[in-house]
Write a protein that holds these residues in place. Structure first.
Motif, PDB file in Angstrom:
ATOM      1  N   ASP A  43       0.821  -1.218   0.000  1.00 13.11           N
ATOM      2  CA  ASP A  43       0.000   0.000   0.000  1.00 13.11           C
ATOM      3  C   ASP A  43       0.854   1.268   0.000  1.00 13.11           C
ATOM      4  O   ASP A  43       0.488   2.281   0.599  1.00 13.11           O
ATOM      5  CB  ASP A  43      -0.929   0.003   1.208  1.00 13.11           C
ATOM      6  CG  ASP A  43      -0.158  -0.084   2.513  1.00 13.11           C
ATOM      7  OD1 ASP A  43       0.993  -0.556   2.485  1.00 13.11           O
ATOM      8  OD2 ASP A  43      -0.705   0.310   3.558  1.00 13.11           O
ATOM      9  N   GLU A  45       1.611   3.474  -2.350  1.00 14.94           N
ATOM     10  CA  GLU A  45       1.000   4.651  -2.987  1.00 14.94           C
ATOM     11  C   GLU A  45       0.011   5.330  -2.042  1.00 14.94           C
ATOM     12  O   GLU A  45      -0.035   6.571  -1.937  1.00 14.94           O
ATOM     13  CB  GLU A  45       0.281   4.237  -4.276  1.00 14.94           C
ATOM     14  CG  GLU A  45       1.220   3.783  -5.374  1.00 14.94           C
ATOM     15  CD  GLU A  45       0.467   3.405  -6.642  1.00 14.94           C
ATOM     16  OE1 GLU A  45      -0.766   3.635  -6.689  1.00 14.94           O
ATOM     17  OE2 GLU A  45       1.100   2.876  -7.565  1.00 14.94           O
ATOM     18  N   GLU A  46      -0.775   4.536  -1.338  1.00 19.90           N
ATOM     19  CA  GLU A  46      -1.739   5.088  -0.388  1.00 19.90           C
ATOM     20  C   GLU A  46      -1.026   5.786   0.774  1.00 19.90           C
ATOM     21  O   GLU A  46      -1.482   6.832   1.264  1.00 19.90           O
ATOM     22  CB  GLU A  46      -2.626   3.953   0.151  1.00 19.90           C
ATOM     23  CG  GLU A  46      -3.788   4.398   1.001  1.00 19.90           C
ATOM     24  CD  GLU A  46      -4.886   5.071   0.190  1.00 19.90           C
ATOM     25  OE1 GLU A  46      -5.731   5.725   0.839  1.00 19.90           O
ATOM     26  OE2 GLU A  46      -4.895   4.970  -1.057  1.00 19.90           O
ATOM     27  N   LYS A  49       0.268   9.189  -0.371  1.00 23.65           N
ATOM     28  CA  LYS A  49      -0.809  10.152  -0.629  1.00 23.65           C
ATOM     29  C   LYS A  49      -1.395  10.690   0.679  1.00 23.65           C
ATOM     30  O   LYS A  49      -1.514  11.888   0.886  1.00 23.65           O
ATOM     31  CB  LYS A  49      -1.923   9.499  -1.451  1.00 23.65           C
ATOM     32  CG  LYS A  49      -1.561   9.328  -2.920  1.00 23.65           C
ATOM     33  CD  LYS A  49      -2.718   8.641  -3.636  1.00 23.65           C
ATOM     34  CE  LYS A  49      -2.355   8.387  -5.099  1.00 23.65           C
ATOM     35  NZ  LYS A  49      -3.442   7.668  -5.804  1.00 23.65           N
ATOM     36  N   ALA A 197      -8.795  -1.089   3.956  1.00 23.99           N
ATOM     37  CA  ALA A 197      -7.761  -0.060   3.867  1.00 23.99           C
ATOM     38  C   ALA A 197      -6.699  -0.245   4.947  1.00 23.99           C
ATOM     39  O   ALA A 197      -5.673   0.441   4.920  1.00 23.99           O
ATOM     40  CB  ALA A 197      -8.389   1.322   3.998  1.00 23.99           C
ATOM     41  N   HIS A 245      -5.725  -4.825  -0.753  1.00 25.76           N
ATOM     42  CA  HIS A 245      -5.849  -3.481  -0.176  1.00 25.76           C
ATOM     43  C   HIS A 245      -6.832  -2.658  -1.003  1.00 25.76           C
ATOM     44  O   HIS A 245      -6.910  -2.791  -2.230  1.00 25.76           O
ATOM     45  CB  HIS A 245      -4.471  -2.800  -0.143  1.00 25.76           C
ATOM     46  CG  HIS A 245      -4.449  -1.562   0.675  1.00 25.76           C
ATOM     47  ND1 HIS A 245      -4.697  -0.313   0.149  1.00 25.76           N
ATOM     48  CD2 HIS A 245      -4.228  -1.380   2.006  1.00 25.76           C
ATOM     49  CE1 HIS A 245      -4.613   0.592   1.112  1.00 25.76           C
ATOM     50  NE2 HIS A 245      -4.323  -0.022   2.255  1.00 25.76           N
ATOM     51  N   SER A 246      -7.594  -1.813  -0.333  1.00 19.17           N
ATOM     52  CA  SER A 246      -8.665  -1.057  -1.004  1.00 19.17           C
ATOM     53  C   SER A 246      -8.136  -0.190  -2.146  1.00 19.17           C
ATOM     54  O   SER A 246      -8.848   0.047  -3.132  1.00 19.17           O
ATOM     55  CB  SER A 246      -9.392  -0.165   0.013  1.00 19.17           C
ATOM     56  OG  SER A 246      -9.977  -0.953   1.017  1.00 19.17           O
ATOM     57  N   SER A 247      -6.885   0.283  -2.052  1.00 20.13           N
ATOM     58  CA  SER A 247      -6.322   1.139  -3.100  1.00 20.13           C
ATOM     59  C   SER A 247      -6.066   0.389  -4.407  1.00 20.13           C
ATOM     60  O   SER A 247      -5.928   1.009  -5.464  1.00 20.13           O
ATOM     61  CB  SER A 247      -5.012   1.763  -2.615  1.00 20.13           C
ATOM     62  OG  SER A 247      -4.065   0.752  -2.310  1.00 20.13           O
TER      63      SER A 247
END
Length: 613
Positions: A43, A45-46, A49, A197, A245-247
């Motif tokens: 995760d 990238e998440e 961000k 997430a 993962h939600s992303s």
């Protein structure tokens, strides 16, 4: 060996690169840690961000070509004012997530103080054996020069299979219906995709779900964290349990599949509803009650007992699987085989559909194979050993402990081989393990030979026996249904007769009431009539008396002669005058006329007055 490998990885946010900072034991090539790297920073990238700074402890699974699993327990933290991310990772064959998460917290603190100080602790830990369930153990951490003193940490490994995970958080955060739906999806080998997430919540949920089907073991694909490079796994033709993962959900290209189910752990959403859920609904009512009860207790006391939840799911399997060892058959070649058809025929009709679908799954077949191997091992050990003290000690699972409690009497009497049906009745064939017989190896071999002879005869007639057993069962079921129908019929007739009697009784009471009311009305009318007649008679009598008196007075008047009448009138007039005279006292004065009946009284008064005068 407590663990296989230990890594400290670092991700530099500015450059976007990953580095290997430390490993134990030392690795010869980079392939070992590069296999781990995608799972540690799935995760990424998440993280960049949202800029989340909290630490997380999660896990992942590595599977080799032989199907053997290794578990990665990972602790990820931000360092250097949140410019870098450090990741501490254990690779082990033993899924002791709660134990390893505590050890990683200890290593993190020690490594911050002195870099590389954990190497002495890792050397001790690497050589240590895994503790058995239900035992306590202590880890000693050596001193590092004069900076860090020696320390010891105490751990307690519970009997519960759910104690190795943080199952408490999974049960508290999710509704019982969603938990049972996921349990059914694993039991019937669906393609399961879960998303969240939070990596800690995601991996913890998937490991708990896989553990709930104990004594079964999930034989298919299990990836609690799916990295970007393995997203194509969602279209695999085999059953799987995947955590995404939600992303990364927007990057999936998913094909349609009948066996696919999706669960959003953040929103407590499970779709679509499975048809197989109805097969276990009757057997999981108790599970749902216990999960609700424990959740309500946690809301009041902030304490949750995983043991009660685990026992609820174990009771579900005990209803189905506890008698499987009784239906093992010893073949001529020494192999042990499970008599599946005969086992199904002895079960209740209400779970027949459940067993039909369950028997077709690979998860059930692999369990039966493991039970056959265990039974064969027991038979072989009785041939080789002559003393009960030489038996091989095997660590029992929680399910086996439950079954052992149920069969405690049989275990005390002797060593159990199986349950075999004869022509007349079902007999339990055993090899007695009393002290007097186990000392003599020849007696044990003789008993084994007799068992084999009996089994040969049984194997020849096995097919006929199964057919007869099925026919007998069908006939029994028919007879039972007919008896139930007759009983119901008689009950209905009895109820109809009772209702008729009640109806007749009510009619009789009503008729009696009407008769009484009619009689009362008749009496009332008679009474009224009699009253009216009496009243009229009294009036007639009064009238007749008055008329009679009138007649009498007329007769008397007629009989009187005229001179006598004149004399009578003069006397009365004189008396009246005297009465009205003012000389008389007031009490003697009278007004009005007097009848002839009062003359005597008047004369008496006048005479008394004249005398006084």
């Amino acid at each position: 060996m407590f663990f296989e490998k230990f890594f400290i990885l670092k991700h530099i946010i500015e450059s976007g690169k990953n580095e290997l900072c430390f490993s134990y034991p030392t690795i010869k090539n980079d392939q070992d840690y590069k296999k781990v790297e995608p799972f540690c920073f799935t995760d990424l990238e998440e993280l960049t961000k949202t800029n989340k700074k909290s630490q997380q402890t999660f896990s992942f699974v590595l599977t080799n070509t032989n199907g053997e699993r290794s578990y990665g327990i990972c602790r990820r933290i931000f360092t250097n004012n949140s410019s870098d991310i450090d990741c501490y990772v254990f690779i082990t064959r033993h899924p002791l997530f709660t134990v390893f998460s505590r050890i990683l917290a200890i290593i993190e603190v020690r490594n911050k103080i002195v870099k590389g100080a954990v190497i002495f602790f890792l050397k001790r830990l690497w050589k240590r054996s895994i503790p058995k369930r239900g035992t306590k153990f202590t880890l000693y951490i050596p001193a590092v020069y004069k900076i860090m003193p020696e320390a010891e940490f105490h751990f307690n490994r519970s009997d519960s299979s759910l104690a190795d995970f943080d199952a408490e958080r999974f049960f508290i955060m999710h509704e019982p219906k969603l938990i049972i739906s996921l349990f059914a999806a694993v039991l019937f080998e669906k393609k399961i995709i879960c998303s969240s997430a939070n990596l800690q919540r995601l991996t913890n949920a998937l490991h708990t779900i896989a553990a709930l089907v104990h004594p079964f073991a999930w034989p298919h694909v299990l990836i609690p964290i799916v990295p970007l490079s393995l997203l194509d796994t969602v279209n695999a033709p085999v059953p799987y349990i995947l955590g995404i993962h939600s992303s990364l959900l927007g990057k999936i290209e998913l094909h349609e599949s009948e066996n696919l189910v999706f669960c959003d752990l953040d929103c407590n959403r499970f779709e679509p509803e499975m048809q197989e859920f109805s097969l276990i609904s009757s057997l999981t009512k108790n599970v749902s009650k216990i999960l609700k009860k424990e959740k309500s207790n946690w809301q009041k006391t902030r304490q949750y007992d995983n043991k009660n939840a685990e026992n609820a799911f174990l009771d579900f399997f005990i209803q189905i699987l506890s008698d499987i060892p009784h239906f093992m058959q010893l073949q001529e070649n020494g192999e042990v085989r499970f008599s599946q058809n005969y086992w199904k025929s002895q079960k209740e009709p209400k779970i027949e559909k459940l067993l039909d679908t369950l028997v077709k799954t690979q998860i059930f077949q692999s369990y039966v194979e493991s039970e056959e191997k265990k039974m064969k091992l027991k038979v072989n050990t009785t041939k080789e050993t002559t003393d009960s003290s030489q038996e091989i000690e095997i660590e029992l699972t929680p399910f086996e402990k439950h079954v052992k409690k149920l069969n405690k009497e049989e275990e005390d009497q002797g060593f159990f081989i199986g349950l075999y049906p004869s022509n007349d009745l079902n007999e339990e064939i055993r090899i007695d393990k009393n002290e007097n017989e186990t000392k003599n190896e020849e007696k044990v071999l003789e008993t084994l030979e007799t068992v084999r002879d009996r089994l040969k005869n049984f194997i020849k007639n096995d097919s006929n026996i199964n057919l007869k057993a099925k026919q007998n069962l069908v006939n029994k079921n028919k007879i039972q249904k007919m008896e139930q129908f007759d009983n119901n019929k008689t009950d209905i007739h009895k109820k109809i007769e009772e209702l008729k009697k009640m109806y007749l009784d009510k009619n009789q009471k009503l008729n009696n009431y009407l008769q009484v009311s009619n009689q009362n009305n008749a009496n009332l009318t008679k009474f009224k009539k009699s009253k009216n007649l009496n009243f009229k008679k009294s009036e007639i009598n009064l009238d007749s008396d008055i008329i009679m008196k009138k007649h009498q007075y007329r007769k008397r008047a007629n009989t009187m002669t005229q001179p006598r009448l004149n004399l009578y009138n003069t006397k009365t007039s004189e008396t009246l005058k005297k009465l009205h005279s003012p000389k008389l006292p007031l009490h003697t004065r009278r007004r009005g006329t007097f009848s002839s009946t009062n003359n005597l009284e008047i004369q008496r008064i006048l005479s008394s007055y004249e005398k006084k005068k």
